[in-house]
Design a protein around this motif. Sequence first.
Motif, PDB file in Angstrom:
ATOM      1  N   GLY A   1     -47.174  -9.657  71.533  1.00 42.98           N
ATOM      2  CA  GLY A   1     -46.483 -10.034  70.709  1.00 42.98           C
ATOM      3  C   GLY A   1     -46.621  -9.173  69.336  1.00 42.98           C
ATOM      4  O   GLY A   1     -45.594  -9.028  68.956  1.00 42.98           O
ATOM      5  N   ARG A   2     -47.735  -9.067  69.114  1.00 47.48           N
ATOM      6  CA  ARG A   2     -47.858  -8.220  67.777  1.00 47.48           C
ATOM      7  C   ARG A   2     -47.580  -6.724  67.581  1.00 47.48           C
ATOM      8  O   ARG A   2     -47.077  -6.214  66.728  1.00 47.48           O
ATOM      9  CB  ARG A   2     -49.294  -8.218  67.223  1.00 47.48           C
ATOM     10  N   PHE A   3     -47.668  -6.409  69.106  1.00 44.01           N
ATOM     11  CA  PHE A   3     -46.808  -5.124  69.286  1.00 44.01           C
ATOM     12  C   PHE A   3     -45.377  -5.035  69.210  1.00 44.01           C
ATOM     13  O   PHE A   3     -44.590  -4.133  68.484  1.00 44.01           O
ATOM     14  CB  PHE A   3     -47.316  -4.299  70.672  1.00 44.01           C
ATOM     15  N   HIS A   4     -44.829  -6.162  69.855  1.00 46.14           N
ATOM     16  CA  HIS A   4     -43.348  -6.159  69.990  1.00 46.14           C
ATOM     17  C   HIS A   4     -42.886  -6.578  68.544  1.00 46.14           C
ATOM     18  O   HIS A   4     -41.613  -5.926  68.398  1.00 46.14           O
ATOM     19  CB  HIS A   4     -42.997  -7.436  70.791  1.00 46.14           C
ATOM     20  N   THR A   5     -43.561  -7.133  67.712  1.00 47.48           N
ATOM     21  CA  THR A   5     -42.854  -7.354  66.358  1.00 47.48           C
ATOM     22  C   THR A   5     -43.032  -6.373  65.363  1.00 47.48           C
ATOM     23  O   THR A   5     -42.598  -6.002  64.372  1.00 47.48           O
ATOM     24  CB  THR A   5     -43.670  -8.586  65.687  1.00 47.48           C
ATOM     25  N   GLY A   6     -43.919  -5.138  65.826  1.00 53.92           N
ATOM     26  CA  GLY A   6     -44.319  -4.070  65.135  1.00 53.92           C
ATOM     27  C   GLY A   6     -45.693  -4.376  63.961  1.00 53.92           C
ATOM     28  O   GLY A   6     -46.087  -3.552  63.141  1.00 53.92           O
ATOM     29  N   ALA A   7     -45.827  -5.537  64.214  1.00 51.31           N
ATOM     30  CA  ALA A   7     -47.223  -5.772  63.167  1.00 51.31           C
ATOM     31  C   ALA A   7     -48.520  -5.026  63.643  1.00 51.31           C
ATOM     32  O   ALA A   7     -49.468  -4.773  62.657  1.00 51.31           O
ATOM     33  CB  ALA A   7     -47.592  -7.578  63.233  1.00 51.31           C
ATOM     34  N   ALA A   8     -48.557  -4.699  64.731  1.00 52.32           N
ATOM     35  CA  ALA A   8     -49.513  -3.698  65.114  1.00 52.32           C
ATOM     36  C   ALA A   8     -48.868  -2.623  66.238  1.00 52.32           C
ATOM     37  O   ALA A   8     -48.185  -2.869  66.718  1.00 52.32           O
ATOM     38  CB  ALA A   8     -50.768  -4.618  65.849  1.00 52.32           C
ATOM     39  N   ALA A   9     -49.836  -1.445  66.454  1.00 50.31           N
ATOM     40  CA  ALA A   9     -49.256  -0.515  67.239  1.00 50.31           C
ATOM     41  C   ALA A   9     -50.620  -0.579  68.589  1.00 50.31           C
ATOM     42  O   ALA A   9     -51.719  -0.925  68.287  1.00 50.31           O
ATOM     43  CB  ALA A   9     -49.409   0.726  66.701  1.00 50.31           C
ATOM     44  N   ALA A  10     -50.120  -0.547  69.950  1.00 44.57           N
ATOM     45  CA  ALA A  10     -50.797  -0.496  70.832  1.00 44.57           C
ATOM     46  C   ALA A  10     -51.981   0.770  70.587  1.00 44.57           C
ATOM     47  O   ALA A  10     -51.695   1.892  70.514  1.00 44.57           O
ATOM     48  CB  ALA A  10     -50.121  -0.290  72.202  1.00 44.57           C
ATOM     49  N   PRO A  11     -53.169   0.062  70.780  1.00 42.54           N
ATOM     50  CA  PRO A  11     -54.302   1.149  70.581  1.00 42.54           C
ATOM     51  C   PRO A  11     -54.705   2.117  71.632  1.00 42.54           C
ATOM     52  O   PRO A  11     -55.351   3.182  71.348  1.00 42.54           O
ATOM     53  CB  PRO A  11     -55.440   0.413  70.205  1.00 42.54           C
TER      54      PRO A  11
END
Length: 124
Positions: A19-29
Amino acid sequence: MTTLSCPCGLPETYEACCGRFHTGAAAAPTAERLMRSRYCAFVRLDAGYLLRTWHPRTRPERVDLDPGMRWTGLEILETAGGSAFHSTGTVTFRASYRGGSLHERSRFERVDGAWVYVDGEFLS
C-alpha cells in the motif's frame, strides 16, 4: 480483530507492505518488492500504479484490467540481481488465479534510481 496480510504474500498488512508503494509514500527497494507490489496492483485493479512502475521504453498507453479476474496467490520462484546494489534484476514467479496460473520471468531496471518493470517472458 483479524488483520489480513498483503495480497503479495508477505505477512505485513496491505498498508504497511504494498500500500505504501501504491500511494507513493515509499518506493520499492528491490526488484522483487516491485514485482510483489505490481501483483498486488493487479489484485486491487490499480492500473495507475502499473503504468507508473513500467519502463518508459516498454510502457503501453493504457492497461485494461479485468474486474472479474480473481488472483489467488503469488509464488516467487527465483530472483537474480535486483537488490540495492544492482541496476537490473529478474524475478521468476507464478501468479495463480481462479482457473489457472501465469508463470513468468520479469525483467526490471532502475530509472532515476527507482525500480521499474521492463518486460516479461512467459514460461511453460
